[in-house]
Design a protein around this motif. Structure first.
Motif, PDB file in Angstrom:
ATOM      1  N   ALA A  39       0.834  -1.210   0.000  1.00 49.97           N
ATOM      2  CA  ALA A  39       0.000   0.000   0.000  1.00 49.97           C
ATOM      3  C   ALA A  39       0.861   1.249   0.000  1.00 49.97           C
ATOM      4  CB  ALA A  39      -0.906   0.003   1.227  1.00 49.97           C
ATOM      5  N   GLY A  40       0.375   2.287  -0.634  1.00 51.63           N
ATOM      6  CA  GLY A  40       1.089   3.553  -0.692  1.00 51.63           C
ATOM      7  C   GLY A  40       0.926   4.364   0.583  1.00 51.63           C
ATOM      8  N   GLY A  41       1.772   5.355   0.724  1.00 54.23           N
ATOM      9  CA  GLY A  41       1.729   6.209   1.903  1.00 54.23           C
ATOM     10  C   GLY A  41       0.466   7.041   2.008  1.00 54.23           C
ATOM     11  N   GLY A  42      -0.101   7.427   0.870  1.00 57.92           N
ATOM     12  CA  GLY A  42      -1.320   8.230   0.894  1.00 57.92           C
ATOM     13  C   GLY A  42      -2.488   7.473   1.491  1.00 57.92           C
ATOM     14  N   ALA A  43      -2.648   6.214   1.102  1.00 60.50           N
ATOM     15  CA  ALA A  43      -3.737   5.392   1.646  1.00 60.50           C
ATOM     16  C   ALA A  43      -3.543   5.167   3.140  1.00 60.50           C
ATOM     17  CB  ALA A  43      -3.807   4.051   0.914  1.00 60.50           C
ATOM     18  N   ARG A  44      -2.307   4.978   3.553  1.00 57.12           N
ATOM     19  CA  ARG A  44      -2.025   4.783   4.976  1.00 57.12           C
ATOM     20  C   ARG A  44      -2.365   6.041   5.766  1.00 57.12           C
ATOM     21  NH1 ARG A  44       3.165   0.894   5.411  1.00 57.12           N
ATOM     22  NH2 ARG A  44       2.927   1.440   7.587  1.00 57.12           N
ATOM     23  N   VAL A  46      -4.497   8.525   4.910  1.00 50.69           N
ATOM     24  CA  VAL A  46      -5.948   8.735   4.920  1.00 50.69           C
ATOM     25  C   VAL A  46      -6.603   7.763   5.903  1.00 50.69           C
ATOM     26  CG1 VAL A  46      -8.059   8.576   3.539  1.00 50.69           C
ATOM     27  CG2 VAL A  46      -6.054   9.719   2.614  1.00 50.69           C
ATOM     28  N   GLY A  47      -6.145   6.518   5.934  1.00 55.51           N
ATOM     29  CA  GLY A  47      -6.678   5.548   6.887  1.00 55.51           C
ATOM     30  C   GLY A  47      -6.471   6.001   8.326  1.00 55.51           C
ATOM     31  N   LEU A  48      -5.287   6.516   8.627  1.00 54.88           N
ATOM     32  CA  LEU A  48      -5.006   7.026   9.969  1.00 54.88           C
ATOM     33  C   LEU A  48      -5.909   8.202  10.298  1.00 54.88           C
ATOM     34  CD1 LEU A  48      -3.324   7.204  12.585  1.00 54.88           C
ATOM     35  CD2 LEU A  48      -1.718   8.645  11.307  1.00 54.88           C
ATOM     36  N   LEU A  49      -6.080   9.120   9.365  1.00 53.48           N
ATOM     37  CA  LEU A  49      -6.940  10.282   9.608  1.00 53.48           C
ATOM     38  C   LEU A  49      -8.383   9.860   9.853  1.00 53.48           C
ATOM     39  CD1 LEU A  49      -5.486  12.834   7.023  1.00 53.48           C
ATOM     40  CD2 LEU A  49      -5.121  12.755   9.504  1.00 53.48           C
ATOM     41  N   VAL A  50      -8.883   8.890   9.094  1.00 51.72           N
ATOM     42  CA  VAL A  50     -10.245   8.384   9.311  1.00 51.72           C
ATOM     43  C   VAL A  50     -10.346   7.769  10.702  1.00 51.72           C
ATOM     44  CG1 VAL A  50     -11.934   6.646   8.578  1.00 51.72           C
ATOM     45  CG2 VAL A  50     -10.778   8.068   6.870  1.00 51.72           C
ATOM     46  N   ASP A  51      -9.345   7.010  11.107  1.00 50.01           N
ATOM     47  CA  ASP A  51      -9.357   6.404  12.447  1.00 50.01           C
ATOM     48  C   ASP A  51      -9.345   7.467  13.542  1.00 50.01           C
ATOM     49  OD1 ASP A  51      -9.433   3.823  11.451  1.00 50.01           O
ATOM     50  OD2 ASP A  51      -7.252   3.587  11.504  1.00 50.01           O
ATOM     51  N   LEU A  52      -8.583   8.532  13.341  1.00 52.90           N
ATOM     52  CA  LEU A  52      -8.560   9.607  14.325  1.00 52.90           C
ATOM     53  C   LEU A  52      -9.913  10.304  14.429  1.00 52.90           C
ATOM     54  CD1 LEU A  52      -5.041  11.126  13.570  1.00 52.90           C
ATOM     55  CD2 LEU A  52      -5.711   9.797  15.578  1.00 52.90           C
ATOM     56  N   VAL A  53     -10.573  10.506  13.299  1.00 55.18           N
ATOM     57  CA  VAL A  53     -11.906  11.129  13.308  1.00 55.18           C
ATOM     58  C   VAL A  53     -12.907  10.202  13.996  1.00 55.18           C
ATOM     59  CG1 VAL A  53     -13.824  11.856  11.829  1.00 55.18           C
ATOM     60  CG2 VAL A  53     -11.507  12.605  11.324  1.00 55.18           C
ATOM     61  N   VAL A  54     -12.853   8.906  13.706  1.00 55.92           N
ATOM     62  CA  VAL A  54     -13.751   7.936  14.353  1.00 55.92           C
ATOM     63  C   VAL A  54     -13.538   7.955  15.865  1.00 55.92           C
ATOM     64  CG1 VAL A  54     -14.196   5.461  14.636  1.00 55.92           C
ATOM     65  CG2 VAL A  54     -14.060   6.450  12.348  1.00 55.92           C
ATOM     66  N   VAL A 103     -11.773   1.696   4.720  1.00 54.37           N
ATOM     67  CA  VAL A 103     -12.222   2.759   3.811  1.00 54.37           C
ATOM     68  C   VAL A 103     -11.236   2.919   2.652  1.00 54.37           C
ATOM     69  CG1 VAL A 103     -12.515   5.269   3.634  1.00 54.37           C
ATOM     70  CG2 VAL A 103     -13.588   4.023   5.501  1.00 54.37           C
ATOM     71  N   THR A 104      -9.956   2.835   2.941  1.00 46.21           N
ATOM     72  CA  THR A 104      -8.939   3.034   1.910  1.00 46.21           C
ATOM     73  C   THR A 104      -8.541   1.743   1.204  1.00 46.21           C
ATOM     74  OG1 THR A 104      -7.161   2.896   3.541  1.00 46.21           O
ATOM     75  CG2 THR A 104      -8.012   5.088   3.014  1.00 46.21           C
ATOM     76  N   GLY A 105      -9.060   0.609   1.657  1.00 40.45           N
ATOM     77  CA  GLY A 105      -8.793  -0.658   0.982  1.00 40.45           C
ATOM     78  C   GLY A 105      -7.420  -1.244   1.254  1.00 40.45           C
ATOM     79  N   ILE A 106      -6.931  -1.071   2.483  1.00 46.33           N
ATOM     80  CA  ILE A 106      -5.633  -1.638   2.847  1.00 46.33           C
ATOM     81  C   ILE A 106      -5.782  -2.473   4.110  1.00 46.33           C
ATOM     82  CG2 ILE A 106      -4.307   0.200   1.750  1.00 46.33           C
ATOM     83  CD1 ILE A 106      -3.913   1.485   4.487  1.00 46.33           C
ATOM     84  N   ALA A 140      12.789   0.867   0.761  1.00 44.56           N
ATOM     85  CA  ALA A 140      12.512   0.662  -0.664  1.00 44.56           C
ATOM     86  C   ALA A 140      11.319  -0.258  -0.898  1.00 44.56           C
ATOM     87  CB  ALA A 140      13.746   0.100  -1.350  1.00 44.56           C
ATOM     88  N   ASP A 141      11.002  -1.100   0.071  1.00 42.76           N
ATOM     89  CA  ASP A 141       9.851  -2.000  -0.045  1.00 42.76           C
ATOM     90  C   ASP A 141       8.559  -1.347   0.418  1.00 42.76           C
ATOM     91  OD1 ASP A 141      10.948  -4.334  -1.187  1.00 42.76           O
ATOM     92  OD2 ASP A 141      11.870  -4.842   0.732  1.00 42.76           O
ATOM     93  N   GLY A 142       8.600  -0.096   0.828  1.00 42.09           N
ATOM     94  CA  GLY A 142       7.405   0.599   1.286  1.00 42.09           C
ATOM     95  C   GLY A 142       7.010   0.242   2.704  1.00 42.09           C
TER      96      GLY A 142
END
Length: 158
Positions: A39-44, A46-54, A103-106, A140-142
């Motif tokens: 998974a990319g950093g953007g999805a991670r 956004v997932g964290l931000l959604v969790d913080l809002v929840v 939500v972000t599919g990861i 390098a492996d993300g």
């Protein structure tokens, strides 16, 4: 032996050093794209931000935020962090993802192939995410430091 910065600070490669991977997760045997890829950093993020809002919304059900009262907001923030830890650790332990990750599919997957991430790994992941820096620096492996410490990788579900 590689320098301690060898994973995130590039420099000239010594003779005989391994080639950099062609894509994130190649060394882990993960596909380049699609389901199961890193998974990319953007999805991670956004997932964290959604969790913080929840976590904040759940906390608001029990404690009324009062922006004018510093003591009340300190209490609210502490309870929000505790709720965030709960809504992060429990779902990741048993299902491999949080509401924000869904939500972000990861999801979080163990490198050894086990189905469940487990409570100890989920606690370490949450603690290192709270510190932020280990979650932000990736190789390098993300994989972030918290992924490497816990033997996990965040992959795409769709």
């Amino acid at each position: 032996m590689a320098r301690w910065t060898g994973e995130w600070l590039s420099g000239p490669r010594p003779a005989g050093a391994e080639e950099p991977p062609g894509w994130r997760g190649e060394r882990l045997g993960l596909p380049e794209q699609g389901v199961g890829s890193v998974a990319g950093g953007g999805a991670r993020l956004v997932g964290l931000l959604v969790d913080l809002v929840v976590a904040s919304l759940l906390t608001s059900l029990f404690i009324r935020p009062d922006l004018q009262n510093t003591a009340a907001m300190q209490s609210y923030n502490l309870w929000s962090v505790a709720v965030w830890a709960i809504v992060t650790v429990i779902p990741v332990s048993f299902f491999g993802f949080t509401a924000g990750m869904a939500v972000t599919g990861i999801r979080v997957a163990r490198l050894d192939g086990a189905q469940m991430v487990g409570v100890p790994r989920a606690i370490v992941r949450a603690a290192l995410t709270f510190v932020i820096i280990p979650a932000a620096i990736r190789n390098a492996d993300g994989r972030s430091w918290l992924d490497r410490v816990t033997g996990t990788v965040v992959i795409r579900m769709r």
